[in-house]
Design a protein around this motif. Structure first.
Motif, PDB file in Angstrom:
ATOM      1  N   ALA A 106       0.810  -1.220   0.000  1.00 17.25           N
ATOM      2  CA  ALA A 106       0.000   0.000   0.000  1.00 17.25           C
ATOM      3  C   ALA A 106       0.840   1.264   0.000  1.00 17.25           C
ATOM      4  O   ALA A 106       0.436   2.275  -0.575  1.00 17.25           O
ATOM      5  CB  ALA A 106      -0.925  -0.003   1.219  1.00 17.25           C
ATOM      6  N   LEU A 107       1.986   1.246   0.649  1.00 19.49           N
ATOM      7  CA  LEU A 107       2.781   2.464   0.762  1.00 19.49           C
ATOM      8  C   LEU A 107       3.475   2.832  -0.542  1.00 19.49           C
ATOM      9  O   LEU A 107       3.706   4.005  -0.813  1.00 19.49           O
ATOM     10  CB  LEU A 107       3.813   2.319   1.888  1.00 19.49           C
ATOM     11  N   GLU A 108       3.793   1.840  -1.358  1.00 18.32           N
ATOM     12  CA  GLU A 108       4.503   2.096  -2.608  1.00 18.32           C
ATOM     13  C   GLU A 108       3.563   2.155  -3.805  1.00 18.32           C
ATOM     14  O   GLU A 108       4.017   2.319  -4.930  1.00 18.32           O
ATOM     15  CB  GLU A 108       5.542   0.991  -2.880  1.00 18.32           C
ATOM     16  N   SER A 109       2.288   1.977  -3.598  1.00 21.77           N
ATOM     17  CA  SER A 109       1.338   1.885  -4.710  1.00 21.77           C
ATOM     18  C   SER A 109       0.567   3.180  -4.884  1.00 21.77           C
ATOM     19  O   SER A 109       0.361   3.931  -3.937  1.00 21.77           O
ATOM     20  CB  SER A 109       0.325   0.765  -4.450  1.00 21.77           C
ATOM     21  N   THR A 110       0.110   3.385  -6.123  1.00 18.02           N
ATOM     22  CA  THR A 110      -0.824   4.483  -6.354  1.00 18.02           C
ATOM     23  C   THR A 110      -2.183   4.070  -5.797  1.00 18.02           C
ATOM     24  O   THR A 110      -2.396   2.903  -5.453  1.00 18.02           O
ATOM     25  CB  THR A 110      -0.953   4.789  -7.858  1.00 18.02           C
ATOM     26  N   THR A 111      -3.088   5.009  -5.749  1.00 16.74           N
ATOM     27  CA  THR A 111      -4.429   4.703  -5.233  1.00 16.74           C
ATOM     28  C   THR A 111      -5.091   3.613  -6.061  1.00 16.74           C
ATOM     29  O   THR A 111      -5.654   2.665  -5.514  1.00 16.74           O
ATOM     30  CB  THR A 111      -5.289   5.984  -5.216  1.00 16.74           C
ATOM     31  N   ASP A 112      -5.008   3.726  -7.390  1.00 15.58           N
ATOM     32  CA  ASP A 112      -5.649   2.727  -8.254  1.00 15.58           C
ATOM     33  C   ASP A 112      -4.999   1.354  -8.112  1.00 15.58           C
ATOM     34  O   ASP A 112      -5.701   0.327  -8.101  1.00 15.58           O
ATOM     35  CB  ASP A 112      -5.616   3.188  -9.716  1.00 15.58           C
ATOM     36  N   GLU A 113      -3.671   1.309  -8.003  1.00 14.06           N
ATOM     37  CA  GLU A 113      -2.988   0.022  -7.815  1.00 14.06           C
ATOM     38  C   GLU A 113      -3.379  -0.609  -6.484  1.00 14.06           C
ATOM     39  O   GLU A 113      -3.600  -1.823  -6.405  1.00 14.06           O
ATOM     40  CB  GLU A 113      -1.470   0.223  -7.852  1.00 14.06           C
ATOM     41  N   LEU A 114      -3.488   0.194  -5.459  1.00 17.31           N
ATOM     42  CA  LEU A 114      -3.879  -0.318  -4.148  1.00 17.31           C
ATOM     43  C   LEU A 114      -5.289  -0.883  -4.176  1.00 17.31           C
ATOM     44  O   LEU A 114      -5.546  -1.985  -3.671  1.00 17.31           O
ATOM     45  CB  LEU A 114      -3.771   0.783  -3.087  1.00 17.31           C
ATOM     46  N   LEU A 115      -6.200  -0.149  -4.771  1.00 16.70           N
ATOM     47  CA  LEU A 115      -7.594  -0.613  -4.832  1.00 16.70           C
ATOM     48  C   LEU A 115      -7.711  -1.888  -5.663  1.00 16.70           C
ATOM     49  O   LEU A 115      -8.491  -2.786  -5.324  1.00 16.70           O
ATOM     50  CB  LEU A 115      -8.492   0.490  -5.383  1.00 16.70           C
ATOM     51  N   ALA A 116      -6.926  -1.997  -6.735  1.00 15.20           N
ATOM     52  CA  ALA A 116      -6.945  -3.226  -7.544  1.00 15.20           C
ATOM     53  C   ALA A 116      -6.413  -4.403  -6.736  1.00 15.20           C
ATOM     54  O   ALA A 116      -6.950  -5.514  -6.802  1.00 15.20           O
ATOM     55  CB  ALA A 116      -6.117  -3.031  -8.811  1.00 15.20           C
ATOM     56  N   ALA A 117      -5.366  -4.165  -5.936  1.00 14.50           N
ATOM     57  CA  ALA A 117      -4.810  -5.248  -5.114  1.00 14.50           C
ATOM     58  C   ALA A 117      -5.784  -5.665  -4.020  1.00 14.50           C
ATOM     59  O   ALA A 117      -5.829  -6.833  -3.631  1.00 14.50           O
ATOM     60  CB  ALA A 117      -3.487  -4.805  -4.490  1.00 14.50           C
ATOM     61  N   LEU A 118      -6.574  -4.723  -3.533  1.00 15.00           N
ATOM     62  CA  LEU A 118      -7.534  -5.044  -2.470  1.00 15.00           C
ATOM     63  C   LEU A 118      -8.756  -5.793  -2.981  1.00 15.00           C
ATOM     64  O   LEU A 118      -9.532  -6.329  -2.180  1.00 15.00           O
ATOM     65  CB  LEU A 118      -7.974  -3.764  -1.739  1.00 15.00           C
ATOM     66  N   ASN A 119      -8.952  -5.866  -4.297  1.00 13.85           N
ATOM     67  CA  ASN A 119     -10.081  -6.626  -4.840  1.00 13.85           C
ATOM     68  C   ASN A 119      -9.981  -8.102  -4.455  1.00 13.85           C
ATOM     69  O   ASN A 119     -10.994  -8.784  -4.345  1.00 13.85           O
ATOM     70  CB  ASN A 119     -10.151  -6.483  -6.363  1.00 13.85           C
ATOM     71  N   MET A 120      -8.767  -8.596  -4.265  1.00 11.26           N
ATOM     72  CA  MET A 120      -8.565  -9.999  -3.905  1.00 11.26           C
ATOM     73  C   MET A 120      -8.481 -10.195  -2.396  1.00 11.26           C
ATOM     74  O   MET A 120      -8.218 -11.295  -1.937  1.00 11.26           O
ATOM     75  CB  MET A 120      -7.271 -10.519  -4.549  1.00 11.26           C
ATOM     76  N   SER A 121      -8.698  -9.170  -1.623  1.00 10.85           N
ATOM     77  CA  SER A 121      -8.570  -9.278  -0.170  1.00 10.85           C
ATOM     78  C   SER A 121      -9.920  -9.565   0.470  1.00 10.85           C
ATOM     79  O   SER A 121     -10.946  -9.642  -0.199  1.00 10.85           O
ATOM     80  CB  SER A 121      -7.993  -7.977   0.409  1.00 10.85           C
ATOM     81  N   SER A 122      -9.899  -9.655   1.783  1.00 12.05           N
ATOM     82  CA  SER A 122     -11.128  -9.914   2.519  1.00 12.05           C
ATOM     83  C   SER A 122     -11.908  -8.634   2.817  1.00 12.05           C
ATOM     84  O   SER A 122     -12.955  -8.684   3.461  1.00 12.05           O
ATOM     85  CB  SER A 122     -10.799 -10.623   3.844  1.00 12.05           C
ATOM     86  N   MET A 123     -11.424  -7.499   2.338  1.00 16.36           N
ATOM     87  CA  MET A 123     -12.118  -6.225   2.554  1.00 16.36           C
ATOM     88  C   MET A 123     -13.388  -6.199   1.708  1.00 16.36           C
ATOM     89  O   MET A 123     -13.373  -6.547   0.530  1.00 16.36           O
ATOM     90  CB  MET A 123     -11.199  -5.058   2.182  1.00 16.36           C
ATOM     91  N   SER A 124     -14.486  -5.772   2.313  1.00 13.15           N
ATOM     92  CA  SER A 124     -15.769  -5.745   1.596  1.00 13.15           C
ATOM     93  C   SER A 124     -15.769  -4.633   0.550  1.00 13.15           C
ATOM     94  O   SER A 124     -14.960  -3.707   0.597  1.00 13.15           O
ATOM     95  CB  SER A 124     -16.918  -5.525   2.581  1.00 13.15           C
ATOM     96  N   ALA A 125     -16.704  -4.727  -0.394  1.00  8.24           N
ATOM     97  CA  ALA A 125     -16.803  -3.730  -1.459  1.00  8.24           C
ATOM     98  C   ALA A 125     -17.123  -2.355  -0.878  1.00  8.24           C
ATOM     99  O   ALA A 125     -16.603  -1.335  -1.341  1.00  8.24           O
ATOM    100  CB  ALA A 125     -17.868  -4.149  -2.475  1.00  8.24           C
ATOM    101  N   ALA A 126     -17.978  -2.298   0.140  1.00  8.07           N
ATOM    102  CA  ALA A 126     -18.335  -1.014   0.758  1.00  8.07           C
ATOM    103  C   ALA A 126     -17.110  -0.388   1.437  1.00  8.07           C
ATOM    104  O   ALA A 126     -16.899   0.827   1.349  1.00  8.07           O
ATOM    105  CB  ALA A 126     -19.464  -1.209   1.760  1.00  8.07           C
ATOM    106  N   GLN A 127     -16.313  -1.213   2.075  1.00 11.28           N
ATOM    107  CA  GLN A 127     -15.100  -0.709   2.727  1.00 11.28           C
ATOM    108  C   GLN A 127     -14.088  -0.230   1.694  1.00 11.28           C
ATOM    109  O   GLN A 127     -13.430   0.800   1.884  1.00 11.28           O
ATOM    110  CB  GLN A 127     -14.495  -1.792   3.622  1.00 11.28           C
ATOM    111  N   ARG A 128     -13.967  -0.969   0.580  1.00 10.29           N
ATOM    112  CA  ARG A 128     -13.060  -0.538  -0.490  1.00 10.29           C
ATOM    113  C   ARG A 128     -13.521   0.797  -1.080  1.00 10.29           C
ATOM    114  O   ARG A 128     -12.709   1.662  -1.387  1.00 10.29           O
ATOM    115  CB  ARG A 128     -12.969  -1.601  -1.587  1.00 10.29           C
ATOM    116  N   GLU A 129     -14.823   0.958  -1.230  1.00 13.55           N
ATOM    117  CA  GLU A 129     -15.364   2.211  -1.765  1.00 13.55           C
ATOM    118  C   GLU A 129     -15.097   3.378  -0.802  1.00 13.55           C
ATOM    119  O   GLU A 129     -14.721   4.468  -1.227  1.00 13.55           O
ATOM    120  CB  GLU A 129     -16.875   2.065  -2.019  1.00 13.55           C
ATOM    121  N   GLN A 130     -15.275   3.115   0.478  1.00 13.35           N
ATOM    122  CA  GLN A 130     -14.998   4.142   1.493  1.00 13.35           C
ATOM    123  C   GLN A 130     -13.514   4.524   1.443  1.00 13.35           C
ATOM    124  O   GLN A 130     -13.169   5.712   1.458  1.00 13.35           O
ATOM    125  CB  GLN A 130     -15.367   3.609   2.875  1.00 13.35           C
TER     126      GLN A 130
END
Length: 177
Positions: A106-130
């Protein structure tokens, strides 16, 4: 022959040191030994406390993150006109938490790269949107020199705290059986 008068010998420190060096060396050795003994006793007295500190488990990452976010809020940066620094510090703490919690860079990534990486995580869609809304607003402040409203600055910190609380790993509960 008559008795000669008293003759005064010139006195020098060198003569005195030659006559008294064993006493000076013994005194210096005694003081050094006393200092070493005091240091040894102090370290020994602190030893069990230091051992207890080492046995204490580290604070959970969500507690450390919440403490850091609350400290940023207490410093009133955006109220003092340091909006960019405020936004940067909040998002840096949030990114560090996400990197440690979800194991994504997360620290070395752009916002879009971070959000794309979080698509495969356990974070919910609402949390990713927030998270996406917070990071994009901070990006606009940092890179486009956009000035958010006071309520948006307050919502950034509140949203970050809420996200950390929602995504923190559940604490294991002791069984009552």
């Amino acid at each position: 022959k008559d008795i000669k008068e008293i003759y005064e010998v010139p006195w020098t420190w060198r003569d005195w040191m030659r006559d008294n060096w064993p006493w000076l060396a013994g005194g210096a050795a005694g003081i050094a030994a006393l200092i070493l003994l005091i240091r040894y006793l102090r370290r020994r007295a602190r030893g069990p406390a230091a051992a207890r500190e080492e046995q204490r488990p580290p604070e959970p990452m969500h507690v450390r993150t919440l403490t850091a976010l609350e400290e940023i809020g207490r410093r009133n940066l955006w109220q003092q006109g340091m909006v960019k620094q405020y936004q940067s510090e909040v998002t840096d703490v949030l990114r560090a938490y996400i990197e440690e919690r979800f194991q994504v860079p997360a620290l070395e990534s752009t916002t879009d790269e971070l959000l794309a990486a979080l698509n495969m995580s356990s974070m919910s869609a609402a949390q990713r949107e927030q998270l996406a809304n917070m990071l994009r607003m901070a990006d606009m402040v940092k890179f486009a020199k956009w000035t958010p409203l006071p309520v948006e600055n307050e919502q950034l910190l509140a949203g970050a705290i809420k996200l950390v609380q929602q995504t923190s790993a559940p604490e294991p509960t002791p069984s009552t059986h």
